[in-house]
Design a protein around this motif. Structure first.
Motif, PDB file in Angstrom:
ATOM      1  N   LYS A  75       0.929  -1.300   0.049  1.00 28.30           N
ATOM      2  CA  LYS A  75      -0.145   0.081  -0.087  1.00 28.30           C
ATOM      3  C   LYS A  75       1.067   1.319  -0.011  1.00 28.30           C
ATOM      4  O   LYS A  75       0.657   2.115  -0.743  1.00 28.30           O
ATOM      5  N   LEU A  76       1.789   1.232   0.854  1.00 31.35           N
ATOM      6  CA  LEU A  76       2.891   2.465   0.969  1.00 31.35           C
ATOM      7  C   LEU A  76       3.531   2.641  -0.488  1.00 31.35           C
ATOM      8  O   LEU A  76       3.555   3.788  -0.941  1.00 31.35           O
ATOM      9  N   LYS A  77       3.952   1.490  -0.995  1.00 29.56           N
ATOM     10  CA  LYS A  77       4.574   1.623  -2.410  1.00 29.56           C
ATOM     11  C   LYS A  77       3.733   2.297  -3.323  1.00 29.56           C
ATOM     12  O   LYS A  77       4.082   3.005  -4.287  1.00 29.56           O
ATOM     13  N   MET A  78       2.567   2.048  -3.358  1.00 32.24           N
ATOM     14  CA  MET A  78       1.656   2.199  -4.294  1.00 32.24           C
ATOM     15  C   MET A  78       1.017   3.752  -4.091  1.00 32.24           C
ATOM     16  O   MET A  78       1.018   4.379  -5.231  1.00 32.24           O
ATOM     17  N   LEU A  79       1.033   4.193  -2.874  1.00 33.18           N
ATOM     18  CA  LEU A  79       0.791   5.418  -2.604  1.00 33.18           C
ATOM     19  C   LEU A  79       1.976   6.432  -3.137  1.00 33.18           C
ATOM     20  O   LEU A  79       1.906   7.647  -3.852  1.00 33.18           O
ATOM     21  N   SER A  84       1.986   9.119  -6.187  1.00 32.30           N
ATOM     22  CA  SER A  84       2.367  10.445  -5.974  1.00 32.30           C
ATOM     23  C   SER A  84       3.376  10.859  -7.098  1.00 32.30           C
ATOM     24  O   SER A  84       3.401  11.969  -7.611  1.00 32.30           O
ATOM     25  N   ASN A  85       4.359   9.846  -7.317  1.00 33.90           N
ATOM     26  CA  ASN A  85       5.406  10.099  -8.495  1.00 33.90           C
ATOM     27  C   ASN A  85       4.764  10.283  -9.695  1.00 33.90           C
ATOM     28  O   ASN A  85       5.317  10.920 -10.597  1.00 33.90           O
ATOM     29  N   ILE A  86       3.789   9.427  -9.883  1.00 30.96           N
ATOM     30  CA  ILE A  86       3.406   9.532 -11.546  1.00 30.96           C
ATOM     31  C   ILE A  86       2.593  11.004 -11.544  1.00 30.96           C
ATOM     32  O   ILE A  86       2.697  11.615 -12.650  1.00 30.96           O
ATOM     33  N   LEU A  87       1.989  11.581 -10.410  1.00 31.58           N
ATOM     34  CA  LEU A  87       1.408  12.687 -10.695  1.00 31.58           C
ATOM     35  C   LEU A  87       2.170  14.089 -10.724  1.00 31.58           C
ATOM     36  O   LEU A  87       1.880  14.830 -11.176  1.00 31.58           O
ATOM     37  N   LYS A 120       8.706  11.119 -14.876  1.00 30.62           N
ATOM     38  CA  LYS A 120       9.453  10.007 -15.068  1.00 30.62           C
ATOM     39  C   LYS A 120       8.254   8.932 -15.594  1.00 30.62           C
ATOM     40  O   LYS A 120       7.012   9.149 -15.371  1.00 30.62           O
ATOM     41  N   SER A 121       8.830   7.819 -16.457  1.00 30.06           N
ATOM     42  CA  SER A 121       8.074   7.066 -16.919  1.00 30.06           C
ATOM     43  C   SER A 121       7.299   5.849 -15.711  1.00 30.06           C
ATOM     44  O   SER A 121       8.263   5.799 -14.644  1.00 30.06           O
ATOM     45  N   ILE A 122       6.497   5.409 -15.929  1.00 24.64           N
ATOM     46  CA  ILE A 122       5.980   4.498 -14.888  1.00 24.64           C
ATOM     47  C   ILE A 122       7.177   3.105 -14.485  1.00 24.64           C
ATOM     48  O   ILE A 122       7.160   2.807 -13.337  1.00 24.64           O
ATOM     49  N   ILE A 123       7.584   2.885 -15.740  1.00 21.69           N
ATOM     50  CA  ILE A 123       8.735   1.896 -15.626  1.00 21.69           C
ATOM     51  C   ILE A 123       9.626   2.529 -14.462  1.00 21.69           C
ATOM     52  O   ILE A 123       9.988   1.777 -13.549  1.00 21.69           O
ATOM     53  N   ILE A 142      10.896   2.803  -6.663  1.00 21.81           N
ATOM     54  CA  ILE A 142      10.325   2.476  -5.387  1.00 21.81           C
ATOM     55  C   ILE A 142      10.829   1.080  -4.804  1.00 21.81           C
ATOM     56  O   ILE A 142      10.283   0.676  -3.852  1.00 21.81           O
ATOM     57  N   GLY A 143      11.565   0.463  -5.714  1.00 23.43           N
ATOM     58  CA  GLY A 143      12.010  -0.977  -4.918  1.00 23.43           C
ATOM     59  C   GLY A 143      11.498  -2.284  -5.818  1.00 23.43           C
ATOM     60  O   GLY A 143      11.990  -3.437  -5.435  1.00 23.43           O
ATOM     61  N   TYR A 144      10.424  -2.008  -6.851  1.00 24.61           N
ATOM     62  CA  TYR A 144      10.216  -3.299  -7.605  1.00 24.61           C
ATOM     63  C   TYR A 144      11.470  -3.557  -8.431  1.00 24.61           C
ATOM     64  O   TYR A 144      12.058  -2.878  -9.089  1.00 24.61           O
TER      65      TYR A 144
END
Length: 84
Positions: free
Chosen positions: A54-58, A62-65, A69-72, A78-80
């Motif tokens: 959940k924290l990573k998704m939040l 935030s970073n997307i908005l 940067k690209s989603i990748i 964020i650690g994936y």
């Protein structure tokens, strides 16, 4: 809420980009992995791994908005380990 769980929550937030595992987090809390997982779930209502996701998704949202940067790139930041 238990002060040891609060300590773990702070640790997770500070180290979200790292590989967080139950063994490490249980040591931060000062409990066995089994007891830590039970205590964490009873305190927050879901497992440690769900909380971290959940924290990573939040953070990713935030970073997307707020970045160009690209989603990748964001997923890797964020650690994936893979963009999937």
């Amino acid at each position: 809420m238990n002060e040891h769980i609060i300590k773990v929550l702070r640790y997770i937030e500070s180290n979200l980009d790292e590989n967080l595992d139950i063994e490490t987090l249980s040591k931060v809390a000062g409990y066995s992995p089994f007891h830590f997982c039970r205590l964490f779930r009873s305190s927050l209502g879901y497992s440690v791994l769900v909380y971290i996701s959940k924290l990573k998704m939040l953070k990713a949202t935030s970073n997307i908005l707020n970045s160009n940067k690209s989603i990748i790139e964001i997923a890797l930041d964020i650690g994936y380990k893979t963009p999937n």
